[in-house]
Scaffold this motif. Structure first.
Motif, short mmCIF file in Angstrom:
data_model
loop_
_atom_site.label_atom_id
_atom_site.label_comp_id
_atom_site.label_asym_id
_atom_site.label_seq_id
_atom_site.Cartn_x
_atom_site.Cartn_y
_atom_site.Cartn_z
N PRO A 38 0.84 -1.20 0.00
CA PRO A 38 0.00 0.00 0.00
C PRO A 38 0.87 1.25 0.00
O PRO A 38 2.09 1.17 0.22
CB PRO A 38 -0.79 -0.13 1.30
CG PRO A 38 0.06 -0.99 2.19
CD PRO A 38 0.74 -1.95 1.26
N PRO A 39 0.27 2.42 -0.26
CA PRO A 39 1.08 3.65 -0.22
C PRO A 39 1.81 3.79 1.10
O PRO A 39 1.28 3.45 2.16
CB PRO A 39 0.03 4.76 -0.40
CG PRO A 39 -1.09 4.10 -1.14
CD PRO A 39 -1.13 2.69 -0.63
N PRO A 40 3.06 4.30 1.06
CA PRO A 40 3.83 4.45 2.30
C PRO A 40 3.18 5.43 3.27
O PRO A 40 2.28 6.20 2.92
CB PRO A 40 5.19 4.97 1.81
CG PRO A 40 5.26 4.61 0.36
CD PRO A 40 3.84 4.66 -0.12
N LEU A 41 3.69 5.41 4.49
CA LEU A 41 3.21 6.30 5.54
C LEU A 41 3.80 7.70 5.36
O LEU A 41 4.68 7.92 4.53
CB LEU A 41 3.61 5.72 6.90
CG LEU A 41 3.07 4.32 7.19
CD1 LEU A 41 3.77 3.73 8.42
CD2 LEU A 41 1.57 4.36 7.41
N ARG A 42 3.30 8.63 6.19
CA ARG A 42 3.74 10.03 6.06
C ARG A 42 4.38 10.58 7.34
O ARG A 42 4.94 11.67 7.32
CB ARG A 42 2.54 10.93 5.70
CG ARG A 42 1.81 10.50 4.44
CD ARG A 42 0.67 11.44 4.13
NE ARG A 42 -0.11 10.99 2.98
CZ ARG A 42 -0.69 11.79 2.11
NH1 ARG A 42 -0.58 13.10 2.26
NH2 ARG A 42 -1.38 11.30 1.11
N ASP A 43 4.27 9.86 8.46
CA ASP A 43 4.79 10.40 9.71
C ASP A 43 6.27 10.09 9.86
O ASP A 43 6.84 9.30 9.09
CB ASP A 43 4.00 9.84 10.89
CG ASP A 43 4.11 8.32 10.99
OD1 ASP A 43 4.37 7.67 9.96
OD2 ASP A 43 3.91 7.78 12.10
N GLY A 44 6.91 10.70 10.84
CA GLY A 44 8.34 10.48 11.02
C GLY A 44 8.82 11.02 12.36
O GLY A 44 8.05 11.60 13.15
N PHE A 65 2.52 2.93 -5.80
CA PHE A 65 1.81 1.98 -6.65
C PHE A 65 0.31 2.08 -6.37
O PHE A 65 -0.13 2.11 -5.22
CB PHE A 65 2.29 0.55 -6.38
CG PHE A 65 3.74 0.32 -6.69
CD1 PHE A 65 4.13 -0.15 -7.94
CD2 PHE A 65 4.72 0.58 -5.74
CE1 PHE A 65 5.46 -0.35 -8.22
CE2 PHE A 65 6.06 0.37 -6.01
CZ PHE A 65 6.43 -0.10 -7.27
N ASP A 66 -0.48 2.12 -7.47
CA ASP A 66 -1.94 2.09 -7.33
C ASP A 66 -2.54 1.33 -8.51
O ASP A 66 -1.80 0.76 -9.33
CB ASP A 66 -2.52 3.51 -7.24
CG ASP A 66 -2.07 4.41 -8.40
OD1 ASP A 66 -1.98 3.91 -9.55
OD2 ASP A 66 -1.83 5.60 -8.17
N GLU A 67 -3.87 1.32 -8.60
CA GLU A 67 -4.54 0.54 -9.65
C GLU A 67 -4.22 1.05 -11.04
O GLU A 67 -4.29 0.30 -12.02
CB GLU A 67 -6.05 0.58 -9.42
CG GLU A 67 -6.50 -0.09 -8.13
CD GLU A 67 -7.99 -0.01 -7.94
OE1 GLU A 67 -8.65 0.68 -8.76
OE2 GLU A 67 -8.51 -0.63 -6.99
N THR A 79 5.24 9.08 -9.18
CA THR A 79 6.46 9.47 -8.49
C THR A 79 6.28 10.83 -7.85
O THR A 79 5.84 11.79 -8.50
CB THR A 79 7.66 9.51 -9.44
OG1 THR A 79 7.87 8.22 -10.01
CG2 THR A 79 8.93 9.92 -8.71
N THR A 80 6.58 10.93 -6.55
CA THR A 80 6.53 12.21 -5.85
C THR A 80 7.94 12.68 -5.54
O THR A 80 8.89 11.89 -5.48
CB THR A 80 5.74 12.10 -4.53
OG1 THR A 80 6.45 11.25 -3.63
CG2 THR A 80 4.35 11.54 -4.78
N PHE A 81 8.09 13.98 -5.32
CA PHE A 81 9.37 14.59 -4.95
C PHE A 81 9.08 15.59 -3.86
O PHE A 81 8.26 16.51 -4.04
CB PHE A 81 10.00 15.26 -6.17
CG PHE A 81 11.34 15.90 -5.92
CD1 PHE A 81 12.38 15.19 -5.32
CD2 PHE A 81 11.58 17.21 -6.29
CE1 PHE A 81 13.62 15.77 -5.09
CE2 PHE A 81 12.83 17.80 -6.09
CZ PHE A 81 13.84 17.08 -5.49
N GLN A 82 9.70 15.41 -2.69
CA GLN A 82 9.44 16.26 -1.54
C GLN A 82 10.75 16.68 -0.88
O GLN A 82 11.79 16.04 -1.07
CB GLN A 82 8.59 15.52 -0.50
CG GLN A 82 7.27 14.99 -1.02
CD GLN A 82 6.52 14.24 0.06
OE1 GLN A 82 5.82 14.84 0.88
NE2 GLN A 82 6.65 12.91 0.07
#
Length: 357
Positions: free
Chosen positions: A85-91, A132-134, A139-142
């Motif tokens: 599934p999509p990765p998490l966002r916290d850290g 990854f999705d259906e 690709t994101t860049f942050q």
């Protein structure tokens, strides 16, 4: 003196070993120069993060950032599984000196870890993540400013193919790891070759760099010198060498001893580098002295995968942090046999690299 060490570390080029050579450490008598006298792995304080695999783990601003990663069902060792599934966002940020964690702001988009997916410039971490999705992949860049505890969503390099990241002269560069055309039915080179790209943070734009003079290639890494595989063809190839940029001269590293590549603990992904240190596989190299230290075995029974690693320069010396992953207690160290059930973990370990004699 510090500047000279930085130059030496920046000029290091580890040459690829010939095919079929076993992974080993240095020392003509088959023993490492230093082995374990830096102490064993030590557990770190409990993290505020939930258990997960493959988070982004990188040193920045004197601390170590651990962010994102996957909390989906872990894939058994040596198995093929569906995309996570999509990765998490916290850290959180780990302070090695205080052995303490500080939660950070959530990222605006999922954050993943991996080899060559992030670079650090000053107090800012830049990271690319493939989601990854259906409908395929995105690709994101942050960027994450550790001093301000602030994330920013940036323009990714392009949508054609995943690009690895490296830093050159204080600038983020994105590049293709291979020039092979996977969609054309053959592995012929792409035509035209996609350019490597340089990022301008002031305008949030990418611009093509001059063409690679080596032409089409694969297993590319833009890290100064090297990358790819070699075959000795009967020649004796040194374990590695050091290039002094000021004089243009090379010196060889101590020959490495032969060791079964399955014998002992190894860093799980990529190479870790500091001001004067490179950690690769089972060994840590002190660049100015050309001496090595063998990584001690991790005191964990069974098999652990999906662990992330980072290197930090501290007043007490170089430090390696391992964090997260999935634990398979019924499997052997290589993940073989009846693996049973695995579980995600939120454990962290540190090892301080012993100072050279």
């Amino acid at each position: 003196m510090k500047g000279a060490l930085l130059v030496a570390a920046a000029g290091l080029a580890l040459l690829a070993a010939g095919c079929g050579e076993t992974a080993g450490g240095p020392g003509a008598d088959g023993e490492p120069i230093r082995d374990g006298d830096g102490g064993a792995w030590r557990p770190v304080a409990q993290s505020p993060l939930t258990p997960r695999e493959a988070p982004l783990t990188v040193a920045v601003g004197g601390r170590i950032l651990v962010a994102g990663g996957s909390d989906g069902p872990p894939c058994p060792p040596n198995a093929d599984c569906v995309a996570p599934p999509p990765p998490l966002r916290d850290g959180a940020l780990y302070d090695p000196a205080a052995d303490a964690w500080t939660p950070i702001a959530d990222a605006p988009a999922p954050v993943g870890g991996g080899v060559d997916t992030s670079v650090v410039i000053g107090d800012t971490v830049y990271v690319t993540t493939v989601i990854f999705d259906e409908d395929g992949t995105t690709t994101t860049f942050q960027s994450y400013d550790a001093a301000a505890d602030a994330w920013a969503e940036l323009t990714p390099p392009d949508d054609s193919e995943f690009r690895a990241l490296t830093a050159v002269g204080g600038r983020v560069v994105a590049y293709r790891g291979s020039h092979e055309d996977y969609d054309g039915g053959t592995l012929a080179p792409l035509d035209p070759l996609p350019p490597d790209l340089g990022y301008d943070p002031a305008t949030d734009t990418w611009a093509p760099l001059p063409a690679d003079p080596l032409g089409p290639s694969y297993d590319r890494r833009l890290v100064g010198i090297g990358g790819g595989e070699t075959n000795p063809w009967g020649r004796e190839i040194p374990y590695g060498g050091v290039l002094d940029p000021a004089t243009g001269t090379w010196s060889t590293l101590p020959e490495r001893a032969h060791r079964d590549p399955l014998d002992g603990f190894m860093i799980p992904v990529g190479d870790l580098t500091g001001e004067r240190t490179i950690v690769s596989g089972a060994w840590a190299l002190d660049v100015p002295t050309g001496t090595w230290a063998r990584l001690p075995d991790l005191p964990v029974e069974g098999h652990v995968q999906g662990r992330s690693a980072a290197f930090a320069d501290t007043p007490d010396g170089g430090l390696v942090l391992l964090w997260g992953g999935s634990h398979w207690p019924d499997a052997d160290a290589m993940g073989m046999g009846d693996v049973g059930d695995g579980e995600l973990i939120a454990d962290g370990w540190v090892w301080t690299i012993p100072a050279p004699d």
